[in-house]
Scaffold this motif. Sequence first.
Motif, mmCIF file in Angstrom:
data_model
loop_
_atom_site.group_PDB
_atom_site.id
_atom_site.type_symbol
_atom_site.label_atom_id
_atom_site.label_comp_id
_atom_site.label_asym_id
_atom_site.label_seq_id
_atom_site.Cartn_x
_atom_site.Cartn_y
_atom_site.Cartn_z
ATOM 1 N N GLY A 147 -9.982 3.821 2.114
ATOM 2 C CA GLY A 147 -9.909 3.733 3.563
ATOM 3 C C GLY A 147 -9.241 4.992 4.085
ATOM 4 O O GLY A 147 -8.422 5.594 3.384
ATOM 5 N N CYS A 148 -9.594 5.407 5.317
ATOM 6 C CA CYS A 148 -9.029 6.654 5.838
ATOM 7 C C CYS A 148 -9.221 6.729 7.337
ATOM 8 O O CYS A 148 -9.866 5.867 7.945
ATOM 9 N N PHE A 162 -1.926 -3.259 -8.436
ATOM 10 C CA PHE A 162 -2.876 -2.193 -8.708
ATOM 11 C C PHE A 162 -2.284 -0.878 -8.221
ATOM 12 O O PHE A 162 -1.087 -0.836 -7.875
ATOM 13 N N PHE A 198 -8.007 0.177 10.974
ATOM 14 C CA PHE A 198 -6.628 0.078 10.485
ATOM 15 C C PHE A 198 -5.711 0.285 11.691
ATOM 16 O O PHE A 198 -6.043 1.104 12.567
ATOM 17 N N GLN A 213 -2.551 2.879 -6.022
ATOM 18 C CA GLN A 213 -3.215 3.639 -4.954
ATOM 19 C C GLN A 213 -2.752 5.085 -4.957
ATOM 20 O O GLN A 213 -1.683 5.414 -5.454
ATOM 21 N N PHE A 238 -5.637 9.176 4.015
ATOM 22 C CA PHE A 238 -6.535 8.297 3.258
ATOM 23 C C PHE A 238 -5.727 7.531 2.217
ATOM 24 O O PHE A 238 -4.621 7.940 1.853
ATOM 25 N N GLY A 239 -6.257 6.395 1.754
ATOM 26 C CA GLY A 239 -5.659 5.643 0.665
ATOM 27 C C GLY A 239 -6.760 5.145 -0.240
ATOM 28 O O GLY A 239 -7.672 4.457 0.223
ATOM 29 N N ASP A 255 -2.697 -12.351 -5.048
ATOM 30 C CA ASP A 255 -4.143 -12.459 -5.229
ATOM 31 C C ASP A 255 -4.421 -13.212 -6.523
ATOM 32 O O ASP A 255 -3.537 -13.335 -7.365
ATOM 33 N N SER A 303 -11.998 -8.246 -11.264
ATOM 34 C CA SER A 303 -11.814 -7.170 -10.291
ATOM 35 C C SER A 303 -10.572 -7.344 -9.420
ATOM 36 O O SER A 303 -10.353 -6.563 -8.497
ATOM 37 N N ARG A 349 0.010 -7.142 -4.224
ATOM 38 C CA ARG A 349 -0.561 -8.075 -3.247
ATOM 39 C C ARG A 349 -0.791 -9.413 -3.933
ATOM 40 O O ARG A 349 -1.302 -9.440 -5.058
ATOM 41 N N HIS A 409 0.855 -1.190 0.000
ATOM 42 C CA HIS A 409 0.000 0.000 0.000
ATOM 43 C C HIS A 409 0.893 1.243 0.000
ATOM 44 O O HIS A 409 2.059 1.179 0.413
ATOM 45 N N VAL A 419 -14.293 2.418 -2.044
ATOM 46 C CA VAL A 419 -13.263 3.035 -2.881
ATOM 47 C C VAL A 419 -12.042 3.500 -2.094
ATOM 48 O O VAL A 419 -10.974 3.686 -2.672
ATOM 49 N N THR A 476 -4.641 4.164 11.968
ATOM 50 C CA THR A 476 -5.577 5.286 12.128
ATOM 51 C C THR A 476 -6.630 4.916 13.172
ATOM 52 O O THR A 476 -6.979 3.751 13.333
ATOM 53 N N SER A 500 0.590 3.628 1.900
ATOM 54 C CA SER A 500 0.809 4.071 3.286
ATOM 55 C C SER A 500 2.252 3.817 3.729
ATOM 56 O O SER A 500 2.714 4.443 4.692
ATOM 57 N N GLY A 535 -8.095 3.462 -4.151
ATOM 58 C CA GLY A 535 -7.710 2.612 -5.268
ATOM 59 C C GLY A 535 -7.994 3.317 -6.587
ATOM 60 O O GLY A 535 -9.135 3.634 -6.884
ATOM 61 N N GLU A 561 -14.306 3.749 5.965
ATOM 62 C CA GLU A 561 -14.244 3.444 4.536
ATOM 63 C C GLU A 561 -15.338 4.227 3.844
ATOM 64 O O GLU A 561 -16.438 4.363 4.383
HETATM 65 C C1 FA5 Z 1 -5.242 0.219 2.584
HETATM 66 O O1 FA5 Z 1 -4.470 -0.164 1.709
HETATM 67 C C2 FA5 Z 1 -4.849 1.323 3.532
HETATM 68 N N1 FA5 Z 1 -3.455 1.590 3.384
HETATM 69 C C3 FA5 Z 1 -5.713 2.556 3.246
HETATM 70 C C4 FA5 Z 1 -5.526 3.654 4.250
HETATM 71 C C5 FA5 Z 1 -4.632 4.687 4.011
HETATM 72 C C6 FA5 Z 1 -6.272 3.653 5.443
HETATM 73 C C7 FA5 Z 1 -4.471 5.715 4.932
HETATM 74 C C8 FA5 Z 1 -6.120 4.670 6.358
HETATM 75 C C9 FA5 Z 1 -5.220 5.705 6.115
HETATM 76 P P1 FA5 Z 1 -7.213 -1.279 1.719
HETATM 77 O O2 FA5 Z 1 -6.470 -2.551 1.692
HETATM 78 O O3 FA5 Z 1 -8.639 -1.339 2.108
HETATM 79 O O4 FA5 Z 1 -6.536 -0.205 2.717
HETATM 80 O O5 FA5 Z 1 -7.092 -0.631 0.281
HETATM 81 C C10 FA5 Z 1 -7.467 0.706 0.052
HETATM 82 C C11 FA5 Z 1 -8.177 0.808 -1.286
HETATM 83 O O6 FA5 Z 1 -7.380 0.217 -2.313
HETATM 84 C C12 FA5 Z 1 -9.496 0.044 -1.332
HETATM 85 O O7 FA5 Z 1 -10.553 0.816 -0.816
HETATM 86 C C13 FA5 Z 1 -9.657 -0.182 -2.826
HETATM 87 O O8 FA5 Z 1 -10.131 0.991 -3.483
HETATM 88 C C14 FA5 Z 1 -8.237 -0.415 -3.258
HETATM 89 N N2 FA5 Z 1 -7.965 -1.859 -3.344
HETATM 90 C C15 FA5 Z 1 -7.703 -2.708 -2.323
HETATM 91 N N3 FA5 Z 1 -7.521 -3.963 -2.780
HETATM 92 C C16 FA5 Z 1 -7.663 -3.911 -4.130
HETATM 93 C C17 FA5 Z 1 -7.576 -4.871 -5.201
HETATM 94 N N4 FA5 Z 1 -7.291 -6.166 -4.983
HETATM 95 N N5 FA5 Z 1 -7.796 -4.449 -6.469
HETATM 96 C C18 FA5 Z 1 -8.076 -3.151 -6.708
HETATM 97 N N6 FA5 Z 1 -8.161 -2.204 -5.768
HETATM 98 C C19 FA5 Z 1 -7.963 -2.568 -4.487
#
Ligand code: FA5
Length: 418
Positions: free
Chosen positions: A255-256, A155, A233, A157, A277-278, A145, A150, A143, A119, A253, A236, A121, A280, A241
């Motif tokens: 996380g934050c 991917f 998380f 971020q 926030f992070g 997967d 989808s 990651r 990520h 879409v 944070t 982050s 996709g 979300e």
């Molecule tokens: C995170 O990666 C955290 N680092 C986000 C964060 C940042 C939280 C800062 C708080 C503060 P997560 O694994 O949920 O969280 O991924 C964040 C976003 O990345 C998801 O909401 C989605 O939009 C995208 N994402 C996650 N996994 C995938 C995937 N396999 N394919 C496409 N997009 C994805």
Amino acid sequence: TRGSGPHPTISQDSVEVLGHSFPRDDFTNVTPKILAKIGCNLHNQSHHPLWLIKERIKAHFYSSYGGRSGNPLFSVHDTLSPVVTVEQNFDSLLIPPGHASRKRGDNYYLNRTTMLRAHTSAHQSELVRSGLDAFLVAGDVYRRDEIDASHYPVFHQMEGVRLFSNHQLFSKVQNGEDLSLFERGGRRTPQKQETHTLEAVKLLEFDLKQTLTRLVKHLFGEDLQVRWVDCYFPFTHPSFEMEVRFQGDWMEVLGCGVMEQELLNSAGAGNKLGWAFGLGLERLAMVLYNIPDIRLFWSRDERFLKQFRGQDIHRPICFQPLSKYPPLVNDISFWLPDNRESFTENDFYDLVRSIGGDLVEKVSLVDEFTHPKTGRHSQCYRITYRHMERTLSQQEARLVHQQIERASETELGVQGRY
Ligand code: FA5
Ligand code: MG
């Protein structure tokens, strides 16, 4: 040994990537297919849909958030290497040893201490330590997967962080100088961390949610339905979300949340509060441009890429799926009207689209000449017909083509050479 530059390789005892050599150990699990994605940097390829959405987010932050002298508040970092330490990806974010998200089965490790970031982050801590108060990070993340419409192991971020001093957070509040960011002897509750005051956290949470709601409404329009879901998380608290309504369903879409104070303390910003926030980029681009399959982002097919080219990054785009059914090609030639001003190529393109609709994949001017004796001008266009869901018959294409021939004569005043 020296690294092999842009061509990552795996040998018996080392992994070479981006000019560096990493010794293999029992954690190494990167594959040649994954290493080959490093350096593609789709988010930095002009007019790629991921670049396009990154540019639109940048433009929004630049125009909405100016510093004191009008310069952009947020700095943008989109060339940070995806090769990070395990410390950056996990420890700096307070993710404890043994936490489920560290599993070898879910990540790509070069070895026990180095990995491909999972990520964006992973860069929060180093950028805060470098003194930045507001920044965006865009990058490729990795990651383990499966691959389907989808899910893809690579991917992209976009991370956002904003820090506030006491003055910055409370300056808009009446008598705000009496308020504090921190309190002693407080308790951690579902609303806040132990060291934060409730009033500081509520203002920060409001600013975070408002910033992100404005961003997605800027991208998708005011009518977009948005909702917030509480989540968790390690870096944070509180955490949320954002989900948006897409094709009759709620889709996550981003996380934050409010950054853990311990993270800011270790990064040398202990006198400030922050949100992060992070999001996709593929998720947003798939909704915004109607792209049905995440694998398409890796396509080099011109029929995909050309749909995103254009001068204006804000131009609405609705992706036309690439059909697997065979095309039928028909040419049309005609003499232009003697009064050349009364005909333009675009008139013909519009006419073809209005009659042929979605059956027309492409129209191009393939030949033109002026008759040496009469001085009349002739043009020949090639029309490619293709149906999205089935094989088009010669007969169907012929019928449409004949309609176009007739309408060209009656509506555009050309004389057919059919
Ligand atoms: C995170 O990666 C955290 N680092 C986000 C964060 C940042 C939280 C800062 C708080 C503060 P997560 O694994 O949920 O969280 O991924 C964040 C976003 O990345 C998801 O909401 C989605 O939009 C995208 N994402 C996650 N996994 C995938 C995937 N396999 N394919 C496409 N997009 C994805
Ligand atoms: Mg998530």
